[in-house]
Design an enzyme around this catalytic site. Structure first.
Site, PDB file in Angstrom:
ATOM      1  NE  ARG A   3      -2.799   0.463   3.425  1.00  0.00           N
ATOM      2  CZ  ARG A   3      -2.068   0.700   4.526  1.00  0.00           C
ATOM      3  NH1 ARG A   3      -1.353   1.802   4.631  1.00  0.00           N
ATOM      4  NH2 ARG A   3      -2.052  -0.167   5.504  1.00  0.00           N
TER       5      ARG A   3
ATOM      6  CE1 TYR B 276     -16.929  10.861 -16.029  1.00  0.00           C
ATOM      7  CE2 TYR B 276     -16.489  10.843 -13.676  1.00  0.00           C
ATOM      8  CZ  TYR B 276     -16.827  10.176 -14.834  1.00  0.00           C
ATOM      9  OH  TYR B 276     -17.065   8.833 -14.798  1.00  0.00           O
TER      10      TYR B 276
ATOM     11  CG  ASP C  37     -10.097  15.532 -14.846  1.00  0.00           C
ATOM     12  OD1 ASP C  37      -9.404  14.995 -15.723  1.00  0.00           O
ATOM     13  OD2 ASP C  37     -11.108  14.994 -14.342  1.00  0.00           O
TER      14      ASP C  37
ATOM     15  CE  LYS D 292     -13.057   7.438 -18.235  1.00  0.00           C
ATOM     16  NZ  LYS D 292     -13.342   8.725 -17.613  1.00  0.00           N
TER      17      LYS D 292
HETATM   18  C1  LIG Z   1     -13.857   9.091 -16.316  1.00  0.00           C
HETATM   19  C2  LIG Z   1     -13.467  10.395 -15.781  1.00  0.00           C
HETATM   20  C3  LIG Z   1     -13.215  10.564 -14.403  1.00  0.00           C
HETATM   21  C4  LIG Z   1     -13.389   9.442 -13.406  1.00  0.00           C
HETATM   22  O1  LIG Z   1     -12.466   8.406 -13.609  1.00  0.00           O
HETATM   23  P1  LIG Z   1     -12.765   6.846 -13.290  1.00  0.00           P
HETATM   24  O2  LIG Z   1     -11.497   6.196 -13.715  1.00  0.00           O
HETATM   25  O3  LIG Z   1     -13.969   6.441 -14.079  1.00  0.00           O
HETATM   26  O4  LIG Z   1     -13.010   6.747 -11.824  1.00  0.00           O
HETATM   27  C5  LIG Z   1     -12.799  11.815 -13.988  1.00  0.00           C
HETATM   28  N1  LIG Z   1     -12.660  12.848 -14.847  1.00  0.00           N
HETATM   29  C6  LIG Z   1     -12.899  12.727 -16.161  1.00  0.00           C
HETATM   30  C7  LIG Z   1     -12.724  13.901 -17.066  1.00  0.00           C
HETATM   31  C8  LIG Z   1     -13.313  11.501 -16.676  1.00  0.00           C
HETATM   32  O5  LIG Z   1     -13.571  11.385 -17.991  1.00  0.00           O
END
Ligand SMILES: *Cc1c(COP(=O)(O)O)cnc(C)c1O
Length: 378
Positions: free
Chosen positions: A46, A98, A170, A195
């Site tokens: 961890r 998001y 982000d 993604k």
């Molecule tokens: C998908 C997404 C998230 C969340 O991520 P997860 O891996 O699904 O928990 C946060 N910000 C953006 C812009 C996203 O597309």
């Protein structure tokens, strides 16, 4: 080391003991200590794991920060960042954020008396008006999801500096291949690595990069305390994904530009949202802070019925949440990713029932064009 090379040779590569050119998957929870209090860099997975560590070094390097952290999902990464706050704090957040981030901030953080104001961060005055004596952080997405709104990263950095706010970006949509927010003054960059970084619809993961040592220490403390860490198998898959990020993003960019040109011939489609179109609001700002416009496009087909008809006739676009994969994905934000946003708020933001969001993949563009044509004909 240039960008494309860094994706392949950055961070920690291979294994010195055997010469293996790929970092081994250290499927291990604990480590033998030579004496009490004397270990070889790892005590417990961890706290630190060599495979995860290699990924963390890699993302730090390609985002231009001092340290990286890998989490079990994008939301785990975002939650962990918010653990840097305390009750009574206030944050400012992009309004077109998001859906999962909106839910976390509005419904969960609120239980801990962390207060939020959602504003259009493309509007400088709106940000300045939202600042309170207890404001501690500003959280930005650019381009946003699903309307691809653009925030001026440098401008927000100035405001964050003026008021000593932690500046969090982000960067999921642009990826470190096209945009590096730390260069433009961000303190913390987050990715849903589920993604583009993973890129193959097979891993759920989140990554965080911080710009200085003070934040690095705080972030590691939170990561180890909260424990939402990424496992070694998934860390390895992400490193594998990142090696081809440059070629995937270049090809996706070309496919997307061609796809948009094609969409413009369809009279039933209105309002194409894409930061690479010169008429898109924020086009110039995006061009100054990013090297490419990415593979996310949204457009309006006018109604829920039209959206349903389109979706039921497609062959190559997979109806699915998520984005950034080798396969093209399509979704209806109002009914899927953004369903947790109250209806009035959704409409206010422009996320109509006929809005379609597409994540362009790596298929032959001619197949994607034909697919849209035949699906629109019904
Ligand atoms: C998908 C997404 C998230 C969340 O991520 P997860 O891996 O699904 O928990 C946060 N910000 C953006 C812009 C996203 O597309």
């Amino acid at each position: 080391m240039r960008r494309k090379t860094a994706f392949i040779h950055g961070g920690i590569t291979g294994d010195d003991h055997t010469g293996a050119v790929s970092v081994p998957i250290y499927q291990v929870s604990t480590y033998k200590q030579d004496q009490v209090g004397k270990h070889r860099g790892y005590e417990y997975s961890r706290t630190g794991n060599p495979t995860r560590h290699a990924l963390e070094q890699l993302i730090a390097e390609i985002e231009g920060g001092v340290a990286g952290y890998a989490f079990s999902s994008g939301m785990a990464a975002i939650t962990s960042i918010f653990m840097l706050l305390k009750s009574g704090d206030h944050i400012i957040c992009t309004d077109d954020v998001y859906g999962g981030t909106y839910r976390l901030i509005a419904n969960v953080l609120e239980r801990f008396q962390i207060d939020v104001t959602f504003v259009n961060t493309a509007n400088e005055q709106a940000i300045r008006n939202a600042i309170q004596p207890n404001t501690r952080a500003i959280y930005v997405e650019t381009p946003t999801n699903p309307l691809l709104k653009i925030t001026d990263l440098q401008l927000v950095a100035t405001i964050a500096k003026d008021y000593q706010l932690r500046y969090i970006v982000d960067n999921t949509f642009s990826t470190p291949y096209w945009q590096n927010p730390i260069e433009h003054g961000a303190d913390i960059v987050i990715h849903s690595a589920t993604k583009y970084l993973g890129g193959h619809s097979d891993v759920v993961a989140g990554l965080v990069v911080v710009k200085d040592e003070v934040l690095a220490e705080e972030m590691h403390y939170v990561q180890n305390s909260v424990g939402a860490v990424l496992g070694p198998q998934d860390a390895w898959l992400l490193m594998r994904g990142i090696k081809t990020l440059a070629v995937r993003m270049e090809e996706i960019e070309a496919n997307t530009q061609a796809f948009i040109q094609h969409l413009q011939f369809h009279p039933e489609i209105s309002n194409i949202y894409y930061p690479g179109i010169p008429t898109h609001e924020g086009y110039e700002i995006h061009r100054q802070q990013a090297r490419g416009a990415g593979g996310m496009v949204s457009f309006d087909v006018g109604s829920e019925e039209n959206a349903n008809q389109l979706l039921s006739n497609l062959r190559y676009f997979t109806l699915a949440e998520s984005l950034g994969a080798v396969e093209s994905l399509i979704s209806v934000p109002a009914k899927m990713t953004h369903a947790s946003i109250p209806t009035e708020r959704r409409i206010e933001l422009g996320i109509t029932d006929g809005l379609i969001r597409v994540s362009i993949g790596l298929e032959d563009i001619e197949d994607l064009k034909e697919d849209i044509d035949q699906a629109l004909r019904g």
